[in-house]
Write a protein that holds these residues in place. Structure first.
Motif, mmCIF file in Angstrom:
data_model
loop_
_atom_site.group_PDB
_atom_site.id
_atom_site.type_symbol
_atom_site.label_atom_id
_atom_site.label_comp_id
_atom_site.label_asym_id
_atom_site.label_seq_id
_atom_site.Cartn_x
_atom_site.Cartn_y
_atom_site.Cartn_z
ATOM 1 N N GLN A 69 0.474 0.110 -12.524
ATOM 2 C CA GLN A 69 -0.850 -0.515 -12.596
ATOM 3 C C GLN A 69 -1.662 -0.217 -11.340
ATOM 4 O OE1 GLN A 69 -1.965 -2.121 -15.376
ATOM 5 N NE2 GLN A 69 -3.952 -2.035 -14.330
ATOM 6 N N ARG A 70 -1.018 -0.257 -10.179
ATOM 7 C CA ARG A 70 -1.741 0.042 -8.943
ATOM 8 C C ARG A 70 -2.108 1.530 -8.872
ATOM 9 N NH1 ARG A 70 -2.106 -3.834 -4.958
ATOM 10 N NH2 ARG A 70 -2.715 -2.177 -3.493
ATOM 11 N N PHE A 97 0.816 -1.217 0.000
ATOM 12 C CA PHE A 97 0.000 0.000 0.000
ATOM 13 C C PHE A 97 0.851 1.270 0.000
ATOM 14 C CE2 PHE A 97 -2.978 -3.114 1.789
ATOM 15 C CZ PHE A 97 -4.044 -2.923 0.927
ATOM 16 N N ASP A 105 -5.199 1.754 -11.130
ATOM 17 C CA ASP A 105 -6.379 1.051 -10.630
ATOM 18 C C ASP A 105 -6.896 1.639 -9.322
ATOM 19 O OD1 ASP A 105 -6.181 -0.607 -12.791
ATOM 20 O OD2 ASP A 105 -5.087 -2.200 -11.723
ATOM 21 N N ASN A 106 -5.997 1.967 -8.385
ATOM 22 C CA ASN A 106 -6.425 2.315 -7.025
ATOM 23 C C ASN A 106 -6.367 3.807 -6.721
ATOM 24 O OD1 ASN A 106 -6.720 -0.437 -6.594
ATOM 25 N ND2 ASN A 106 -4.635 -0.656 -5.780
ATOM 26 N N VAL A 107 -5.577 4.556 -7.467
ATOM 27 C CA VAL A 107 -5.484 5.996 -7.212
ATOM 28 C C VAL A 107 -6.354 6.768 -8.194
ATOM 29 C CG1 VAL A 107 -3.937 7.980 -7.060
ATOM 30 C CG2 VAL A 107 -3.175 5.747 -6.238
ATOM 31 N N GLY A 108 -6.153 6.541 -9.474
ATOM 32 C CA GLY A 108 -6.997 7.159 -10.475
ATOM 33 C C GLY A 108 -6.609 8.589 -10.795
ATOM 34 N N GLU A 150 -0.054 3.265 -3.115
ATOM 35 C CA GLU A 150 -1.192 4.184 -3.024
ATOM 36 C C GLU A 150 -0.825 5.427 -2.222
ATOM 37 O OE1 GLU A 150 -1.328 1.016 -2.860
ATOM 38 O OE2 GLU A 150 -2.939 0.323 -4.181
#
Length: 375
Positions: free
Chosen positions: A301-302, A200, A305-308, A203
């Motif tokens: 990729q994270r 994490f 996908d998770n932050v945008g 993120e």
């Protein structure tokens, strides 16, 4: 034609009499006052006859009074009415004792300083509103010129200032943002390791860089580079009376000096913020790659996908406001410079300090606003 100041001392009667002749003015006195002071006896009252003096000014009257000393008595002076009036005025000014003003101390001094600080804040607020109103008028006029007469806009000054204030700042913004992203990644990885949630950290880096650190680092660096530069440039022109000369020629200093700096910073800060974003993410990616052995593809990729992109646009939305505040503060402080170098130094320092303070306050206000909007 001027004639030298002269005098004769007539001894006879109850007391000697000094008869002045010639011009007793600043240009004609010479050493006559010193010779008169030596010729006057100190143990007798002295009469003065200045009826044959051609011209008398305040310098001559003061020299006569100083030469006679404490025994000077206007009643013992034979003079024309205008000369007597001049001697009366100068004598009254000479006889005034200076009043020793005791500086405030203790609690009184504290209240005086607090009062001056409050009044200065009020004056600064009024001057800021006047500056803002003038700037808004010039911006509105420039928008009209953009569609009706684009040649009225100083494009050369805008592009030159954009290069100096923006493009030249790209290296320092990129390097600083890179290390900020690396530090955030390193701290996040170390703190999350004890919970087994090192992944994490990606993120954490994405949100911190995209939402806050990109615009904060860019704005603070621009406050140190551009706000101080604007204040120093305009302050030097104010000291050399170049701004006064522009006003005499009918040129509005806001249109010629403030507007190009305002537009240049407003146009270039999104680019700097984008560069800071890339550099910060790259610094965090390097730390995650080396410390957690998570590759760049996994990192990106994270982030996607998770932050945008919402956090990215949140950070970018602050950029125009920061640019307007930095440019406005720098130009306003420059226009407030007085005629001495000390004033220039104070205003340049105030430009940087006020700009950084405004950046922090505006960022806090944006944080509260986006929190209420759940963004």
């Amino acid at each position: 034609m001027d004639t030298s100041a002269e005098f004769t001392v007539r001894r006879g009667g109850d007391h000697p009499t000094v008869a002045l002749t010639g011009d007793w003015t600043a240009n004609s006195l010479g050493d006559a006052p010193a010779r008169l002071a030596q010729a006057i006896p100190s143990d007798h009252a002295v009469g003065v006859d200045i009826r044959k003096v051609r011209r008398l000014d305040t310098a001559g009257a003061y020299a006569l009074i100083r030469a006679i000393g404490r025994d000077f008595d206007l009643k013992a002076v034979q003079a024309r009415p205008e000369s007597a009036r001049l001697l009366e005025l100068v004598g009254a000014a000479v006889s005034v004792e200076p009043v020793a003003v005791q500086p405030p101390r203790g609690f009184h001094e504290m209240t005086v300083r607090i009062g001056k600080g409050v009044s200065n804040v009020a004056y600064e607020w009024i001057d800021t509103l006047a500056f803002l109103g003038h700037l808004l008028v010039v911006v509105a006029r420039a928008i009209v010129f953009l569609f009706t007469n684009p040649k009225r806009i100083r494009w050369a000054a805008i592009f030159s200032l954009a290069e100096r204030a923006g493009l030249d700042a790209i290296p320092i913004v990129a390097v600083t943002s890179f290390f900020i992203g690396a530090v955030v990644g390193l701290l996040g990885a170390n703190m999350l390791r004890q919970f087994g949630a090192e992944v994490f950290a990606v993120e954490l880096i994405g949100i911190a860089v995209l939402r806050e650190f990109n615009i904060i680092i860019t704005a603070v660096l621009l406050a140190g580079r551009s706000a101080s530069s604007f204040a120093a440039e305009l302050g030097s022109m104010k000291m050399n009376q170049e701004i006064d000369a522009m006003q005499v020629m009918g040129v509005d200093p806001f249109e010629a000096l403030v507007l190009p700096r305002f537009v240049a910073l407003l146009a270039i800060i999104p680019l700097l913020t984008f560069v800071a974003t890339l550099a910060g993410l790259f610094g965090g990616m390097v730390v995650v790659w080396t410390a957690l052995d998570l590759g760049p593809a996994f990192f990106l990729q994270r982030i996607v996908d998770n932050v945008g992109a919402v956090h990215f646009w949140v950070g970018m939305s602050k950029a125009p406001v920061m640019a307007a505040v930095i440019a406005g503060i720098g130009c306003r402080q420059g226009l407030e410079v007085g005629g001495d170098v000390e004033s220039l130094g104070r205003r340049v320092t105030a430009a940087v300090v006020h700009a950084i303070f405004a950046i922090i306050m505006i960022d806090a206000a944006f944080a509260l606003l986006f929190m209420k909007l759940n963004i």
